[in-house]
Design an enzyme around this catalytic site. Structure first.
Site, PDB file in Angstrom:
ATOM      1  N   GLY A   1       0.830  -1.201   0.000  1.00 37.04           N
ATOM      2  CA  GLY A   1       0.000   0.000   0.000  1.00 37.04           C
ATOM      3  C   GLY A   1       0.861   1.247   0.000  1.00 37.04           C
ATOM      4  CB  SER A   2      -0.053   4.723   0.620  1.00 41.16           C
ATOM      5  OG  SER A   2      -0.682   4.634   1.890  1.00 41.16           O
TER       6      SER A   2
ATOM      7  CB  VAL B   1      -1.392   3.003   5.155  1.00 46.91           C
ATOM      8  CG1 VAL B   1      -1.955   1.894   6.014  1.00 46.91           C
ATOM      9  CG2 VAL B   1      -2.510   3.967   4.758  1.00 46.91           C
TER      10      VAL B   1
ATOM     11  CD  GLU C   1       6.819  -5.838  -2.008  1.00 44.29           C
ATOM     12  OE1 GLU C   1       7.006  -5.024  -2.923  1.00 44.29           O
ATOM     13  OE2 GLU C   1       7.603  -6.766  -1.750  1.00 44.29           O
TER      14      GLU C   1
ATOM     15  CB  CYS D   1       2.773  -0.175  -7.154  1.00 42.24           C
ATOM     16  SG  CYS D   1       3.080  -1.820  -7.805  1.00 42.24           S
TER      17      CYS D   1
HETATM   18  P1  NAD Z   1      -3.450   2.404   1.162  1.00 46.65           P
HETATM   19  O1  NAD Z   1      -2.155   2.488   1.859  1.00 46.65           O
HETATM   20  O2  NAD Z   1      -4.394   3.540   1.281  1.00 46.65           O
HETATM   21  O3  NAD Z   1      -4.283   1.114   1.667  1.00 46.65           O
HETATM   22  C1  NAD Z   1      -3.671  -0.167   1.737  1.00 46.65           C
HETATM   23  C2  NAD Z   1      -4.368  -0.993   2.815  1.00 46.65           C
HETATM   24  O4  NAD Z   1      -4.217  -0.341   4.076  1.00 46.65           O
HETATM   25  C3  NAD Z   1      -5.875  -1.166   2.594  1.00 46.65           C
HETATM   26  O5  NAD Z   1      -6.223  -2.520   2.836  1.00 46.65           O
HETATM   27  C4  NAD Z   1      -6.506  -0.237   3.618  1.00 46.65           C
HETATM   28  O6  NAD Z   1      -7.731  -0.729   4.110  1.00 46.65           O
HETATM   29  C5  NAD Z   1      -5.472  -0.203   4.727  1.00 46.65           C
HETATM   30  N1  NAD Z   1      -5.484   1.075   5.453  1.00 46.65           N
HETATM   31  C6  NAD Z   1      -5.779   2.299   4.954  1.00 46.65           C
HETATM   32  N2  NAD Z   1      -5.670   3.235   5.910  1.00 46.65           N
HETATM   33  C7  NAD Z   1      -5.298   2.595   7.040  1.00 46.65           C
HETATM   34  C8  NAD Z   1      -5.032   3.022   8.377  1.00 46.65           C
HETATM   35  N3  NAD Z   1      -5.125   4.300   8.734  1.00 46.65           N
HETATM   36  N4  NAD Z   1      -4.685   2.095   9.280  1.00 46.65           N
HETATM   37  C9  NAD Z   1      -4.579   0.796   8.929  1.00 46.65           C
HETATM   38  N5  NAD Z   1      -4.827   0.342   7.683  1.00 46.65           N
HETATM   39  C10 NAD Z   1      -5.184   1.222   6.749  1.00 46.65           C
HETATM   40  O7  NAD Z   1      -3.118   2.077  -0.358  1.00 46.65           O
HETATM   41  P2  NAD Z   1      -4.087   2.063  -1.618  1.00 46.65           P
HETATM   42  O8  NAD Z   1      -4.550   3.443  -1.887  1.00 46.65           O
HETATM   43  O9  NAD Z   1      -5.075   0.976  -1.480  1.00 46.65           O
HETATM   44  O10 NAD Z   1      -3.048   1.603  -2.745  1.00 46.65           O
HETATM   45  C11 NAD Z   1      -2.220   2.501  -3.419  1.00 46.65           C
HETATM   46  C12 NAD Z   1      -0.805   2.475  -2.899  1.00 46.65           C
HETATM   47  O11 NAD Z   1      -0.303   1.142  -2.857  1.00 46.65           O
HETATM   48  C13 NAD Z   1       0.129   3.232  -3.819  1.00 46.65           C
HETATM   49  O12 NAD Z   1       1.045   3.965  -3.064  1.00 46.65           O
HETATM   50  C14 NAD Z   1       0.845   2.125  -4.594  1.00 46.65           C
HETATM   51  O13 NAD Z   1       2.083   2.496  -5.100  1.00 46.65           O
HETATM   52  C15 NAD Z   1       0.954   1.076  -3.533  1.00 46.65           C
HETATM   53  N6  NAD Z   1       1.102  -0.247  -4.122  1.00 46.65           N
HETATM   54  C16 NAD Z   1       2.291  -0.889  -4.011  1.00 46.65           C
HETATM   55  C17 NAD Z   1       2.463  -2.126  -4.603  1.00 46.65           C
HETATM   56  C18 NAD Z   1       3.764  -2.875  -4.507  1.00 46.65           C
HETATM   57  O14 NAD Z   1       3.747  -4.072  -4.747  1.00 46.65           O
HETATM   58  N7  NAD Z   1       4.866  -2.246  -4.182  1.00 46.65           N
HETATM   59  C19 NAD Z   1       1.413  -2.723  -5.287  1.00 46.65           C
HETATM   60  C20 NAD Z   1       0.214  -2.034  -5.384  1.00 46.65           C
HETATM   61  C21 NAD Z   1       0.059  -0.796  -4.793  1.00 46.65           C
END
Ligand code: NAD
Length: 512
Positions: free
Chosen positions: A198-199, A202, A220, A254
């Site tokens: 994710g981001s 987070v 990741e 990503c």
């Molecule tokens: P995000 O970080 O907003 O969410 C990821 C997960 O975290 C979700 O399941 C969400 O429910 C949970 N989450 C969100 N806020 C939270 C909090 N405050 N506390 C605990 N959990 C929380 O990411 P997104 O918007 O779903 O995805 C986009 C991001 O993911 C981009 O930055 C992208 O580059 C990255 N990404 C990375 C890869 C990789 O393999 N490196 C792959 C796909 C996406």
């Protein structure tokens, strides 16, 4: 068949789920290879039997064309699960340590043991791949697992929660649905490993929570993945591959190319080639095309719209937006400065800023002045430029003359470096992530005849004996005088060669 309703998991159930999985793991049923293969095959059929339902769910969540789901998620995921099914017995085999005389009799061995109960937290953009591929790694490693898909893909997440108990052993593999409260509760529990995708925002929350329970974490993440385009590139191929990388899943990838660095003198040619390709990809415009995805949520649509509105660049192509169906047109922006809004964060959308630079050296400097990206792309036909860019930068992965393909290429680890993530997964690397490499020795009694000197009381004899056994001898140090001696030999040899050459020249002249 209709997509089931999205129902968040009751927060109060989460500690119980964790405890139940812990008890099931300790019962040992995940460990036999036959059981792992049975669950991996069931996982493969979970996907294969329901491909159309998954495509339907992702069309509902992301406006995603079915072919894009096939190309970007289904094929690669099934391939990964099958690879784990075929390879798990080999991956899990204990490994003998390299031969070392002092320890060989103790049979030093690395046992590949499951870490335990693991948590897989998934983002919205490739939910199928990023849930099932790591889950295959966890099953292959012999772990029990909870997966927490994103609340931004409710159709996918509901379908997964419906299918997992039908196909997999519910005592060992569970889906927890929900957003911040549910994930927060999950993160209060101890885990034997957490994979967070994710981001970066987070990730900081996840890492802080994991520090409290000492749960190991693989992150990741994403970031701004640069593209360096050199004037020597194959222009049409570059434009097609670059535009495809930026528009697949409407840029919500990503490893999507985030921004382009191109020598000023070549900029116009590149921009025109990209515009030509966009017109070919979407002849009636992207808004009318059923080959183009939508932005996942109104929030992300508003974020991208604001970044575009604040930009000081010039829109060379696109710029169209429509809030009702979360549409953002593929957009090329030129004249973008390094302090522009489009350079302030990961774009994660179909907007391509173009930054003109003097030369490749300046492009490399710009890349190196920012966080290490998850991916770096260079388009060139010049092998010196390829080497200069690859040697002169750091990134999670790098591709020459294409985009995105590093994620699915067999045998390559996928992961970031520094702020784009730590650790890696896919294939055997996912198995390794969820596996504890347990070092073991089995020491026979007779070895004390040789190693008995370690026991008190210590004597001169035992000290000498242990030192002889344990302290290695080093190669002779290269002394300064030895270096000087070699230097003198080289000077003498050069003088001798020069004298011989001069003599030969004199003889030749006399003969004439
Ligand atoms: P995000 O970080 O907003 O969410 C990821 C997960 O975290 C979700 O399941 C969400 O429910 C949970 N989450 C969100 N806020 C939270 C909090 N405050 N506390 C605990 N959990 C929380 O990411 P997104 O918007 O779903 O995805 C986009 C991001 O993911 C981009 O930055 C992208 O580059 C990255 N990404 C990375 C890869 C990789 O393999 N490196 C792959 C796909 C996406």
């Amino acid at each position: 068949m209709a997509v089931p309703d999205y129902v968040p998991t009751p927060v109060d159930d989460i500690p119980t789920i964790r405890a139940e999985l812990g008890a099931a793991f300790r019962a040992g049923t995940t460990k036999p290879i036959a059981n792992r293969r049975e669950q991996l095959l069931a996982l493969a059929y979970l996907l294969k039997d329901n491909i159309d339902r998954f495509k339907e769910a992702l069309a509902s969540d992301l406006g995603r064309p079915a072919l894009e789901t096939d190309v970007l998620e289904v094929g690669g995921t099934l391939h990964e699960i099958k690879d784990a099914y075929d390879s798990v017995a080999r991956w899990a085999r204990p490994q003998r340590a390299p031969f070392a005389l002092n320890y060989a009799a103790m049979r030093p061995t690395i046992r590949k043991e499951p870490k335990g109960v693991v948590l897989i937290i998934v983002p919205f953009n490739y939910p199928l791949l990023l849930t099932l591929e790591p889950l295959a790694g966890a099953i292959a490693a012999g772990c029990a697992a909870v997966v927490k898909p994103s609340e931004l893909t409710p159709a996918f997440s509901a379908l997964l929660a419906d299918l997992v108990p039908q196909y997999l052993d519910p005592a060992l593999y569970r889906v927890v649905n929900g957003a911040v409260p549910e994930t927060t509760k999950l993160l209060e529990q101890p885990w034997d490993h957490i994979l967070f995708t994710g981001s970066a925002r987070v990730a900081r929350i996840v890492l802080a929570a994991a520090a409290r329970t000492l749960s190991p974490v693989t992150t990741e993440l994403g970031g701004k993945s640069p593209v360096i385009v050199d004037a020597s590139c194959d222009l049409r191929t570059t434009a097609r591959r670059l535009v495809w990388g930026k528009t697949a899943n409407a840029g919500q990838t990503c490893v999507a190319p985030d921004y382009v660095l191109v020598p000023r003198a070549f900029q116009d040619k590149l921009v025109q080639a990209c515009i030509d390709v966009l017109k070919e990809f979407y002849p009636d415009g992207a808004a009318e095309s059923d080959s183009y995805s939508r932005i996942v949520s109104p929030g992300h649509h508003a974020r991208l719209s604001a970044l575009l509105e604040k930009s000081g660049g010039t829109t060379a192509y696109g710029g169209g937006k429509r809030a009702e169906d979360k549409f953002i047109e593929p957009t090329i922006v030129t004249g973008v400065g390094l302090d522009d809004s489009l350079m302030s964060e990961e774009l994660f959308g179909p907007v391509l800023p173009i930054i003109a630079v003097e030369d490749i050296n300046e492009a490399i400097q710009i890349v190196n002045a920012r966080d290490h990206p998850l991916a770096l792309y260079v388009f060139t036909q010049d092998s010196r430029v390829k080497k200069q860019v690859l040697d002169g930068t750091q990134s999670g992965g790098a591709v020459v003359n294409d985009c995105l393909l590093q994620v699915t290429a067999d045998g390559l680890p996928f992961g970031g470096i520094g702020p784009s993530g730590s650790g890696s997964h896919t294939g055997k690397y996912s198995f390794d992530m969820f596996t504890h490499t347990r070092s073991t020795l089995d020491n026979p009694s007779w070895l004390d005849l040789v190693m008995g000197g370690r026991f008190p009381p210590f004597t001169d004899k035992s000290t000498r004996m242990m030192r002889a056994l344990l302290v290695p001898s080093l190669p002779a140090r290269k002394s300064k005088s030895a270096a000087n001696r070699w230097g003198s030999y080289w000077v003498m040899l050069s003088l001798a060669c020069a004298a011989a050459a001069y003599g030969a020249k004199l003889i030749a002249e006399r003969k004439q």
